[in-house]
Each structure stands twice: as structure tokens, then as C-alpha cells.
Scaffold this motif. Structure first.
Motif, short mmCIF file in Angstrom:
data_model
loop_
_atom_site.label_atom_id
_atom_site.label_comp_id
_atom_site.label_asym_id
_atom_site.label_seq_id
_atom_site.Cartn_x
_atom_site.Cartn_y
_atom_site.Cartn_z
N THR A 98 0.71 -1.25 -0.09
CA THR A 98 0.07 0.22 -0.04
C THR A 98 0.91 1.20 0.11
O THR A 98 0.72 2.41 -0.79
CB THR A 98 -0.83 -0.02 1.16
OG1 THR A 98 -1.88 -1.28 1.21
CG2 THR A 98 -1.85 1.32 1.07
N THR A 107 4.47 7.20 5.66
CA THR A 107 4.14 5.66 5.33
C THR A 107 4.35 5.15 6.64
O THR A 107 4.29 3.81 6.72
CB THR A 107 5.16 5.22 4.28
OG1 THR A 107 6.58 5.48 4.72
CG2 THR A 107 4.87 5.84 3.03
N ASP A 157 0.87 4.16 -2.76
CA ASP A 157 0.45 5.58 -2.81
C ASP A 157 1.77 6.52 -3.07
O ASP A 157 1.54 7.60 -3.39
CB ASP A 157 0.42 5.75 -1.03
CG ASP A 157 -0.77 5.13 -0.47
OD1 ASP A 157 -1.89 4.85 -1.26
OD2 ASP A 157 -1.12 4.90 0.73
N GLN A 198 5.69 12.29 2.07
CA GLN A 198 4.92 11.13 1.63
C GLN A 198 5.82 9.99 2.17
O GLN A 198 5.17 8.92 2.82
CB GLN A 198 4.93 11.00 0.20
CG GLN A 198 4.12 9.62 -0.21
CD GLN A 198 2.77 9.62 0.27
OE1 GLN A 198 2.04 10.41 0.35
NE2 GLN A 198 2.35 8.27 0.51
N ALA A 216 1.53 6.78 -6.56
CA ALA A 216 0.38 7.69 -6.91
C ALA A 216 0.66 9.23 -6.93
O ALA A 216 0.39 10.10 -7.58
CB ALA A 216 -0.59 7.44 -6.10
#
Length: 198
Positions: free
Chosen positions: A148, A194, A152, A190, A155
Motif C-alpha cells: 500500500t 508511510t 501511494d 509522503q 500515486a
């Protein structure tokens, strides 16, 4: 123009990429390529019989170049550091924006145009940023859910790239320290989000 068959095919495909990037997918015709390259009428269709064959060649060209670029990314045995990862990824993205802007534009245009084509769409979606490598990275970083986190992160990268060639930040020139700083700042946030450990 004198060129061997492989060279002429590459020349036609590269011209097609430039044509789409500057004028859109509707502008892509065999005749437009013949005109752009000053080839005799029918030359582009001799090498690529159909528009589909031409699109397939464009997808292959972008995907092959992307794999080559990714394989050439600097990898070191340095200790894992989120800021270093953000910075090196940002530098790589900045090089893509500076050196392969047309490839990035065409890739996005074709991703939308080929939504119903599982094979070509899948090749384009996965060609620029490897989900497998990203998952390995986040596993190494100790993220609770590496798959995941990888999805992410990719993205966010896709959004950053789009923003820079077609969004609000098109005026921010690639190939500059400011460009790398902007990309790195977003990527660092980002990465930190995580749950990965330094």
C-alpha cells in the motif's frame, strides 16, 4: 533522408511522440508524420501499416526507454535515510521532466486513451515507476504495509509529474535546484507518512 529500416522506424516513432506531445492524439496520422519528416507520401504507413501498429510502437518506445532509465538510476549501499531517498528520487524525476517531457506527456495521453486496452494500458501504467521495486523499498524501510505504501508513493509521483508538465506548476523549470527541492519536499512528506523508519 537516408536511414536504415530500424533507424527510420525509430525516427518515425520519435516524431509521432513529438507530434502527440505538441498537437494532441488527434493530430497523429501517417500523413502528418510523412510531412513532419519530409518523407515521400506513404512512408510512415509502409513501416506502420495501421494507427494501432504505430501506437504499439510508441508504447514500446516509451516503456523500453523508461526501463533503461530506471536501470541506470544510482543505487548505493548507503544506510537508508528517508531524506536521501526523497532527494535522489526527486533528482531522477527532475531529469525525466528535463529530458523526457514529451514522453511523459504522451504516456499520460495514451493512458487515458487506452483505458479499454488492458495490455497496452497496463504496460504504460507500469513502465515509469516499478510497483515491485517500490514495494521492496518500503519493505526495507519497515513500512507496516509495504504494498500500500508503494502504491501511494507511486500515486504521489504520478501527480507530481502531471502537475509539472500540465498542472499548476508548469512554470517551474526542470533542471534546476528549485525544481528538485519542490519534488523532494513533497516526497519526503509522503515517505514520512508511510510509517517507515529511518
Amino acid at each position: 533522408m537516408t536511414a536504415s529500416t530500424p533507424d527510420r522506424r525509430i525516427l518515425i516513432v520519435d516524431s509521432a511522440i513529438d507530434l502527440i506531445a505538441t498537437q494532441g492524439l488527434r493530430a497523429l496520422t501517417h500523413r502528418a508524420l510523412d510531412t513532419a519528416l519530409e518523407l515521400p507520401a506513404g512512408s510512415a504507413s509502409y513501416y506502420f501499416r495501421t494507427k494501432r501498429a504505430l501506437i504499439e510502437a510508441i508504447v514500446d518506445r516509451i516503456a523500453t526507454r523508461s526501463r533503461t532509465d530506471f536501470a541506470g538510476m544510482e543505487r548505493t549501499g548507503d544506510p537508508i535515510d528517508l531524506d536521501r531517498i526523497a532527494r535522489s528520487t526527486a533528482a531522477w524525476l527532475d531529469r525525466l521532466l528535463a529530458q523526457r517531457r514529451n514522453h511523459l506527456i504522451v504516456r499520460h495521453a495514451l493512458i487515458i486513451d487506452l483505458l479499454g486496452d488492458a495490455e497496452l494500458h497496463g504496460e504504460l501504467v507500469g513502465c515509469l515507476f516499478s510497483h515491485r521495486h517500490a514495494t521492496t523499498l518500503f519493505d526495507t524501510l519497515g513500512a507496516p504495509d509495504p504494498a500500500t505504501a508503494a502504491a501511494d508513493f507511486i500515486a504521489v509521483i504520478e501527480g507530481l509529474i502531471f502537475d509539472r508538465f500540465a498542472g499548476a506548476r508548469t512554470a517551474l523549470a526542470a533542471g534546476t535546484g528549485k525544481s528538485v527541492d519542490q519534488l523532494a519536499a513533497v516526497l519526503a512528506v509522503q515517505l514520512a507518512a508511510t510509517g517507515a523508519s529511518r
